[in-house]
Design a protein around this motif. Structure first.
Motif, PDB file in Angstrom:
ATOM      1  N   HIS A   1      -7.025  28.263  -6.475  1.00  0.00           N
ATOM      2  CA  HIS A   1      -7.022  26.974  -7.162  1.00  0.00           C
ATOM      3  C   HIS A   1      -6.160  27.102  -8.406  1.00  0.00           C
ATOM      4  CE1 HIS A   1      -9.770  28.777 -10.041  1.00  0.00           C
ATOM      5  NE2 HIS A   1      -9.977  27.632 -10.673  1.00  0.00           N
ATOM      6  N   ASP A   2      -5.979  26.010  -9.130  1.00  0.00           N
ATOM      7  CA  ASP A   2      -5.194  26.010 -10.368  1.00  0.00           C
ATOM      8  C   ASP A   2      -6.163  25.927 -11.550  1.00  0.00           C
ATOM      9  OD1 ASP A   2      -3.600  25.584 -12.559  1.00  0.00           O
ATOM     10  OD2 ASP A   2      -2.289  24.122 -11.583  1.00  0.00           O
ATOM     11  N   PRO A   3      -6.363  27.030 -12.269  1.00  0.00           N
ATOM     12  CA  PRO A   3      -7.358  27.052 -13.341  1.00  0.00           C
ATOM     13  C   PRO A   3      -6.851  26.512 -14.664  1.00  0.00           C
ATOM     14  CG  PRO A   3      -6.384  29.216 -13.134  1.00  0.00           C
ATOM     15  CD  PRO A   3      -5.741  28.361 -12.068  1.00  0.00           C
ATOM     16  N   THR A   4      -5.712  25.816 -14.655  1.00  0.00           N
ATOM     17  CA  THR A   4      -5.124  25.330 -15.913  1.00  0.00           C
ATOM     18  C   THR A   4      -5.255  23.814 -16.075  1.00  0.00           C
ATOM     19  OG1 THR A   4      -2.891  24.920 -15.021  1.00  0.00           O
ATOM     20  CG2 THR A   4      -3.398  27.172 -15.734  1.00  0.00           C
TER      21      THR A   4
ATOM     22  N   ASN B   1      -5.922  15.929  -7.187  1.00  0.00           N
ATOM     23  CA  ASN B   1      -6.228  14.502  -7.273  1.00  0.00           C
ATOM     24  C   ASN B   1      -7.684  14.221  -7.620  1.00  0.00           C
ATOM     25  OD1 ASN B   1      -3.595  13.702  -6.601  1.00  0.00           O
ATOM     26  ND2 ASN B   1      -4.019  13.885  -4.413  1.00  0.00           N
ATOM     27  N   ASP B   2      -8.505  15.264  -7.661  1.00  0.00           N
ATOM     28  CA  ASP B   2      -9.922  15.105  -8.010  1.00  0.00           C
ATOM     29  C   ASP B   2     -10.057  15.193  -9.525  1.00  0.00           C
ATOM     30  OD1 ASP B   2     -10.748  14.947  -5.327  1.00  0.00           O
ATOM     31  OD2 ASP B   2     -10.823  17.126  -5.160  1.00  0.00           O
ATOM     32  N   VAL B   3     -10.472  14.101 -10.143  1.00  0.00           N
ATOM     33  CA  VAL B   3     -10.521  14.029 -11.602  1.00  0.00           C
ATOM     34  C   VAL B   3     -11.951  13.798 -12.072  1.00  0.00           C
ATOM     35  CG1 VAL B   3      -9.668  12.825 -13.644  1.00  0.00           C
ATOM     36  CG2 VAL B   3      -8.172  13.097 -11.654  1.00  0.00           C
ATOM     37  N   GLY B   4     -12.389  14.555 -13.063  1.00  0.00           N
ATOM     38  CA  GLY B   4     -13.725  14.389 -13.616  1.00  0.00           C
ATOM     39  C   GLY B   4     -14.296  15.717 -14.061  1.00  0.00           C
ATOM     40  N   THR B   5     -15.310  15.663 -14.903  1.00  0.00           N
ATOM     41  CA  THR B   5     -15.924  16.890 -15.424  1.00  0.00           C
ATOM     42  C   THR B   5     -16.495  17.758 -14.318  1.00  0.00           C
ATOM     43  OG1 THR B   5     -18.016  15.697 -15.757  1.00  0.00           O
ATOM     44  CG2 THR B   5     -16.509  15.809 -17.629  1.00  0.00           C
ATOM     45  N   GLN B   6     -16.884  17.138 -13.198  1.00  0.00           N
ATOM     46  CA  GLN B   6     -17.501  17.896 -12.101  1.00  0.00           C
ATOM     47  C   GLN B   6     -16.492  18.739 -11.337  1.00  0.00           C
ATOM     48  OE1 GLN B   6     -16.916  14.643 -12.098  1.00  0.00           O
ATOM     49  NE2 GLN B   6     -16.729  13.764 -10.053  1.00  0.00           N
ATOM     50  N   TYR B   7     -15.194  18.559 -11.632  1.00  0.00           N
ATOM     51  CA  TYR B   7     -14.162  19.323 -10.923  1.00  0.00           C
ATOM     52  C   TYR B   7     -13.531  20.405 -11.803  1.00  0.00           C
ATOM     53  CZ  TYR B   7     -14.543  15.512  -7.560  1.00  0.00           C
ATOM     54  OH  TYR B   7     -15.015  14.595  -6.651  1.00  0.00           O
ATOM     55  N   ARG B   8     -14.091  20.672 -12.956  1.00  0.00           N
ATOM     56  CA  ARG B   8     -13.502  21.673 -13.836  1.00  0.00           C
ATOM     57  C   ARG B   8     -13.701  23.077 -13.275  1.00  0.00           C
ATOM     58  NH1 ARG B   8     -18.454  20.369 -16.268  1.00  0.00           N
ATOM     59  NH2 ARG B   8     -19.657  22.124 -17.139  1.00  0.00           N
ATOM     60  N   SER B   9     -12.772  23.946 -13.601  1.00  0.00           N
ATOM     61  CA  SER B   9     -12.828  25.340 -13.167  1.00  0.00           C
ATOM     62  C   SER B   9     -13.899  26.080 -13.949  1.00  0.00           C
ATOM     63  CB  SER B   9     -11.461  25.989 -13.396  1.00  0.00           C
ATOM     64  OG  SER B   9     -11.479  27.361 -13.083  1.00  0.00           O
ATOM     65  N   ALA B  10     -14.684  26.906 -13.250  1.00  0.00           N
ATOM     66  CA  ALA B  10     -15.777  27.610 -13.921  1.00  0.00           C
ATOM     67  C   ALA B  10     -16.114  28.907 -13.203  1.00  0.00           C
ATOM     68  CB  ALA B  10     -17.018  26.730 -14.005  1.00  0.00           C
ATOM     69  N   LEU B  11     -16.557  29.873 -13.984  1.00  0.00           N
ATOM     70  CA  LEU B  11     -17.085  31.143 -13.471  1.00  0.00           C
ATOM     71  C   LEU B  11     -18.382  31.433 -14.204  1.00  0.00           C
ATOM     72  CD1 LEU B  11     -14.100  33.691 -13.346  1.00  0.00           C
ATOM     73  CD2 LEU B  11     -15.534  32.985 -11.415  1.00  0.00           C
ATOM     74  N   TYR B  12     -19.459  31.583 -13.451  1.00  0.00           N
ATOM     75  CA  TYR B  12     -20.740  31.933 -14.055  1.00  0.00           C
ATOM     76  C   TYR B  12     -21.220  33.252 -13.453  1.00  0.00           C
ATOM     77  CZ  TYR B  12     -20.518  27.069 -15.509  1.00  0.00           C
ATOM     78  OH  TYR B  12     -20.103  25.868 -16.037  1.00  0.00           O
ATOM     79  N   LEU B  13     -21.545  34.181 -14.325  1.00  0.00           N
ATOM     80  CA  LEU B  13     -21.920  35.521 -13.925  1.00  0.00           C
ATOM     81  C   LEU B  13     -23.391  35.774 -14.223  1.00  0.00           C
ATOM     82  CD1 LEU B  13     -19.226  36.691 -12.929  1.00  0.00           C
ATOM     83  CD2 LEU B  13     -18.837  35.401 -15.044  1.00  0.00           C
TER      84      LEU B  13
ATOM     85  N   LYS C   1       4.766  29.448 -15.260  1.00  0.00           N
ATOM     86  CA  LYS C   1       3.789  28.372 -15.446  1.00  0.00           C
ATOM     87  C   LYS C   1       3.212  28.492 -16.856  1.00  0.00           C
ATOM     88  CE  LYS C   1      -0.164  26.114 -13.211  1.00  0.00           C
ATOM     89  NZ  LYS C   1       0.485  24.808 -13.162  1.00  0.00           N
ATOM     90  N   ASP C   2       3.420  27.480 -17.674  1.00  0.00           N
ATOM     91  CA  ASP C   2       3.078  27.559 -19.088  1.00  0.00           C
ATOM     92  C   ASP C   2       1.637  27.189 -19.416  1.00  0.00           C
ATOM     93  OD1 ASP C   2       5.691  28.293 -19.693  1.00  0.00           O
ATOM     94  OD2 ASP C   2       6.345  26.190 -19.841  1.00  0.00           O
ATOM     95  N   GLY C   3       0.932  26.574 -18.498  1.00  0.00           N
ATOM     96  CA  GLY C   3      -0.416  26.098 -18.798  1.00  0.00           C
ATOM     97  C   GLY C   3      -1.384  27.221 -19.130  1.00  0.00           C
ATOM     98  N   GLN C   4      -2.296  26.927 -20.040  1.00  0.00           N
ATOM     99  CA  GLN C   4      -3.332  27.883 -20.411  1.00  0.00           C
ATOM    100  C   GLN C   4      -4.541  27.720 -19.483  1.00  0.00           C
ATOM    101  OE1 GLN C   4      -3.243  30.338 -23.002  1.00  0.00           O
ATOM    102  NE2 GLN C   4      -1.095  29.787 -22.724  1.00  0.00           N
ATOM    103  N   ILE C   5      -5.166  28.812 -19.123  1.00  0.00           N
ATOM    104  CA  ILE C   5      -6.364  28.774 -18.294  1.00  0.00           C
ATOM    105  C   ILE C   5      -7.484  28.064 -19.046  1.00  0.00           C
ATOM    106  CG2 ILE C   5      -8.215  30.234 -17.358  1.00  0.00           C
ATOM    107  CD1 ILE C   5      -6.045  32.200 -16.472  1.00  0.00           C
TER     108      ILE C   5
END
Length: 212
Positions: free
Chosen positions: A112-115, A122-134, A159-163
């Motif tokens: 996926h694109d973590p930036t 095309n999926d927009v919203g807080t529920q689509y944010r990248s996350a890792l829970y350990l 690719k200049d975007g920040q994670i």
């Protein structure tokens, strides 16, 4: 993102009782064999993300749900309002003797694109944010190290975007409704919006082999 005063209240009762994995027949909620470990990943829509992990050797079972928010036992539709604070999550139960955490994290970063912040494609919203829970401080440190390594890999391909991946210890995980579990096995022609950046996540030289 909502706070405790604005989030939906949710409920004390879970919205579903986890059953069997549609593909491998194993119990979604355990009990799991001794020695199994858990990783929780958010990569946008959890349908395709779950399939990416249940197909991996060494993964015992997968399930989808919600984490990282405030509302107790949210429904899918509640989460989609943005008023629960949760993101869509895949629970990955794995055998560390067969697959290492670093190898699972490599799949996470590359698929996926973590930036993209509060979206994935095309999926927009807080529920689509990248996350890792350990589930341990040691695993959290490994995840943070791979994030730094992947940030360098993104830079190398221009690719200049920040994670923007949210990385932390798991607070709570709530199972999604039954029809979401292993959705692409139930609906082979269903939607899958997974798409990576093209950057390769390097495995550290010190990464233990699956046999160790």
């Amino acid at each position: 993102m909502p706070d405790a005063s604005t989030a939906l209240p949710g409920r004390d009762t879970p919205i579903m009782t986890p059953g069997k994995h549609v593909v491998n027949g194993r119990d979604l909620d355990g009990p799991y064999p001794e020695g199994m470990k858990e990783l929780y990943v958010g990569m946008g829509c959890y349908w395709g993300a779950e399939r990416a992990f249940w197909e991996l050797p060494g993964v015992y079972v997968t399930a989808v749900g919600f984490a990282g928010g405030i509302t107790k036992n949210p429904t899918y539709h509640e989460t989609c309002t943005g008023q629960t604070g949760h993101t869509e999550i895949v629970k990955v139960v794995y055998d560390p003797k067969e697959v290492s955490l670093n190898e699972l994290l490599k799949v996470f970063w590359e698929r996926h694109d973590p930036t993209q912040g509060m979206r994935q494609g095309n999926d927009v919203g807080t529920q689509y944010r990248s996350a890792l829970y350990l589930t341990s401080e040691a695993d959290l440190e490994i995840a943070q190290e791979t994030a730094a390594a992947y940030q360098n890999a993104l830079k190398e391909i221009g690719k200049d975007g920040q994670i923007t991946t949210e990385i932390g210890l798991l607070d709570a995980f709530y199972y999604a409704e039954e029809y979401h579990q292993q959705y692409l096995a139930r609906n082979p022609d269903g939607y899958c919006g997974l798409g990576g950046t093209g950057a390769t996540c390097p495995l550290p030289a010190s990464s233990p082999s699956p046999q160790e």
